[in-house]
Design a protein around this motif. Structure first.
Motif, PDB file in Angstrom:
ATOM      1  N   ASP A 193       0.856  -1.185   0.000  1.00  0.00           N
ATOM      2  CA  ASP A 193       0.000   0.000   0.000  1.00  0.00           C
ATOM      3  C   ASP A 193       0.893   1.237   0.000  1.00  0.00           C
ATOM      4  O   ASP A 193       1.264   1.761   1.047  1.00  0.00           O
ATOM      5  CB  ASP A 193      -0.924   0.003   1.216  1.00  0.00           C
ATOM      6  N   ALA A 194       1.260   1.693  -1.193  1.00  0.00           N
ATOM      7  CA  ALA A 194       2.210   2.799  -1.305  1.00  0.00           C
ATOM      8  C   ALA A 194       1.614   4.137  -0.899  1.00  0.00           C
ATOM      9  O   ALA A 194       2.333   5.132  -0.810  1.00  0.00           O
ATOM     10  CB  ALA A 194       2.738   2.880  -2.737  1.00  0.00           C
ATOM     11  N   LEU A 229       2.291 -10.635  -5.708  1.00  0.00           N
ATOM     12  CA  LEU A 229       0.971 -10.113  -6.046  1.00  0.00           C
ATOM     13  C   LEU A 229       0.260 -10.937  -7.110  1.00  0.00           C
ATOM     14  O   LEU A 229      -0.859 -10.615  -7.488  1.00  0.00           O
ATOM     15  CB  LEU A 229       1.101  -8.671  -6.522  1.00  0.00           C
ATOM     16  N   ASP A 230       0.911 -12.001  -7.594  1.00  0.00           N
ATOM     17  CA  ASP A 230       0.346 -12.891  -8.607  1.00  0.00           C
ATOM     18  C   ASP A 230      -0.086 -12.102  -9.844  1.00  0.00           C
ATOM     19  O   ASP A 230      -1.230 -12.182 -10.300  1.00  0.00           O
ATOM     20  CB  ASP A 230      -0.841 -13.676  -8.031  1.00  0.00           C
ATOM     21  N   LEU A 231       0.857 -11.341 -10.395  1.00  0.00           N
ATOM     22  CA  LEU A 231       0.581 -10.464 -11.525  1.00  0.00           C
ATOM     23  C   LEU A 231       1.008 -11.102 -12.842  1.00  0.00           C
ATOM     24  O   LEU A 231       1.933 -11.897 -12.897  1.00  0.00           O
ATOM     25  CB  LEU A 231       1.334  -9.143 -11.351  1.00  0.00           C
ATOM     26  N   GLU A 232       0.324 -10.704 -13.909  1.00  0.00           N
ATOM     27  CA  GLU A 232       0.724 -11.092 -15.260  1.00  0.00           C
ATOM     28  C   GLU A 232       1.556 -10.005 -15.929  1.00  0.00           C
ATOM     29  O   GLU A 232       2.270 -10.284 -16.897  1.00  0.00           O
ATOM     30  CB  GLU A 232      -0.504 -11.395 -16.117  1.00  0.00           C
ATOM     31  N   VAL A 233       1.454  -8.786 -15.420  1.00  0.00           N
ATOM     32  CA  VAL A 233       2.208  -7.662 -15.944  1.00  0.00           C
ATOM     33  C   VAL A 233       2.635  -6.790 -14.776  1.00  0.00           C
ATOM     34  O   VAL A 233       1.855  -6.570 -13.842  1.00  0.00           O
ATOM     35  CB  VAL A 233       1.374  -6.803 -16.924  1.00  0.00           C
ATOM     36  N   VAL A 234       3.870  -6.304 -14.798  1.00  0.00           N
ATOM     37  CA  VAL A 234       4.298  -5.268 -13.866  1.00  0.00           C
ATOM     38  C   VAL A 234       4.754  -4.061 -14.676  1.00  0.00           C
ATOM     39  O   VAL A 234       5.285  -4.202 -15.785  1.00  0.00           O
ATOM     40  CB  VAL A 234       5.420  -5.735 -12.911  1.00  0.00           C
ATOM     41  N   MET A 235       4.544  -2.863 -14.087  1.00  0.00           N
ATOM     42  CA  MET A 235       4.795  -1.626 -14.809  1.00  0.00           C
ATOM     43  C   MET A 235       5.720  -0.721 -13.998  1.00  0.00           C
ATOM     44  O   MET A 235       5.268   0.168 -13.279  1.00  0.00           O
ATOM     45  CB  MET A 235       3.464  -0.916 -15.079  1.00  0.00           C
ATOM     46  N   PRO A 236       7.035  -0.940 -14.084  1.00  0.00           N
ATOM     47  CA  PRO A 236       7.972   0.033 -13.527  1.00  0.00           C
ATOM     48  C   PRO A 236       8.046   1.235 -14.471  1.00  0.00           C
ATOM     49  O   PRO A 236       7.479   1.199 -15.572  1.00  0.00           O
ATOM     50  CB  PRO A 236       9.289  -0.737 -13.507  1.00  0.00           C
ATOM     51  N   ASP A 251      -0.367   0.559  -7.793  1.00  0.00           N
ATOM     52  CA  ASP A 251      -1.631   0.006  -8.295  1.00  0.00           C
ATOM     53  C   ASP A 251      -1.453  -1.506  -8.420  1.00  0.00           C
ATOM     54  O   ASP A 251      -0.857  -1.986  -9.388  1.00  0.00           O
ATOM     55  CB  ASP A 251      -1.987   0.632  -9.644  1.00  0.00           C
ATOM     56  N   PRO A 252      -1.956  -2.289  -7.444  1.00  0.00           N
ATOM     57  CA  PRO A 252      -1.725  -3.741  -7.471  1.00  0.00           C
ATOM     58  C   PRO A 252      -2.455  -4.447  -8.604  1.00  0.00           C
ATOM     59  O   PRO A 252      -2.022  -5.524  -9.029  1.00  0.00           O
ATOM     60  CB  PRO A 252      -2.242  -4.208  -6.108  1.00  0.00           C
ATOM     61  N   GLU A 253      -3.539  -3.892  -9.120  1.00  0.00           N
ATOM     62  CA  GLU A 253      -4.268  -4.541 -10.203  1.00  0.00           C
ATOM     63  C   GLU A 253      -3.581  -4.324 -11.544  1.00  0.00           C
ATOM     64  O   GLU A 253      -3.494  -5.239 -12.363  1.00  0.00           O
ATOM     65  CB  GLU A 253      -5.705  -4.022 -10.246  1.00  0.00           C
ATOM     66  N   VAL A 256       4.492  -0.082 -10.226  1.00  0.00           N
ATOM     67  CA  VAL A 256       5.417  -0.144  -9.086  1.00  0.00           C
ATOM     68  C   VAL A 256       6.501   0.923  -9.226  1.00  0.00           C
ATOM     69  O   VAL A 256       6.782   1.426 -10.311  1.00  0.00           O
ATOM     70  CB  VAL A 256       6.072  -1.536  -8.965  1.00  0.00           C
ATOM     71  N   ASP A 257       7.117   1.231  -8.084  1.00  0.00           N
ATOM     72  CA  ASP A 257       8.174   2.230  -7.990  1.00  0.00           C
ATOM     73  C   ASP A 257       9.318   1.595  -7.192  1.00  0.00           C
ATOM     74  O   ASP A 257       9.081   1.027  -6.120  1.00  0.00           O
ATOM     75  CB  ASP A 257       7.622   3.458  -7.260  1.00  0.00           C
TER      76      ASP A 257
END
Length: 227
Positions: free
Chosen positions: A35-36, A91-98, A62-64, A68-69
């Motif tokens: 929770d940033a 977080l069981d993600l299919e995509v991460v967005m740095p 945004d976890p959905e 991420v930072d």
């Protein structure tokens, strides 16, 4: 490591080990702030990353959507390998967005894989040595240059011995497992690698089409801290 009840205004940080060995040992420590909103600006995030002292700390905006930072104890990064592998697994993600761009994720048994571009990695000096023993014998160099020291353990099988020295003077004298450097080495050599880094962490890589490199490893949860 035990979970501590969260007080008002406190922040929970999941602590992971990323790129563990087959027996679950080693791996690079990672803090994940799910929770940033508790640290909404760059200054407060940098201060927490410095306090924690991990190689990197990830703040999930945004976890959905996987936004991420990423911070070291001394600077913000647009991309880093082990934080993205760890956050995607947690977080069981299919995509991460740095900040660097969209990073796709896949699971393969005990391994979590990401797809990234080597040019997203910060600059590193890739320094080849003649043997794994030479890499093992290295002393930590003086701060100033980010050095990824490596040697073939078994070239035909793509097995590499590596150690990483960030040289930033921020308390991280040696990085236990460095995904960004592994991407750079894979792009330079143009082949799949099985890298043993640090005390015994394991990183797997494979070059893909259009400049993409896959990076994979094991992740385990150590516990939760509260700050």
């Amino acid at each position: 490591m035990n979970t501590v009840p969260t007080a008002a205004g406190a922040t929970d940080i999941d602590v992971l080990r990323v790129f563990c060995a087959a027996d679950g040992r080693h791996g690079n420590a990672l803090g994940v702030v799910r929770d940033a909103r508790t640290h909404p600006d760059e200054a407060s995030r940098q201060a927490l990353a410095k306090e924690l002292g991990f190689s990197e700390t990830v703040f999930v905006d945004d976890p959905e959507r996987g936004i991420v930072d990423i911070y070291t104890p001394g600077l913000r990064l647009p991309f880093a390998g082990h934080p993205l592998v760890g956050a995607a697994w947690l977080l069981d993600l299919e995509v991460v967005m740095p900040p660097a761009g969209e990073v796709w994720v896949r699971g393969d048994g005990e391994f979590t894989w990401i797809e990234a571009r080597a040019e997203w990695a910060p600059p590193r000096t890739l320094r080849r040595y003649g043997s794994a023993a030479e890499v093992d014998a290295l002393d930590v160099p003086e701060p100033g240059e980010w050095i990824y020291a490596w040697a073939w353990e078994e070239e035909a099988a793509g097995r590499v011995r590596a150690r990483a020295f960030p040289g930033r003077g921020d308390g991280i004298d040696e990085d236990e497992a460095t995904g960004a450097a592994a991407l750079l080495l894979t792009a330079e050599l143009g082949r799949a690698l099985n890298i043993t880094q640090g005390r015994g962490s394991q990183l797997l890589t494979a070059p893909g089409p259009d400049g993409i490199v896959e990076l994979g490893g094991r992740v385990r949860l150590e516990g939760t801290l509260t700050r």
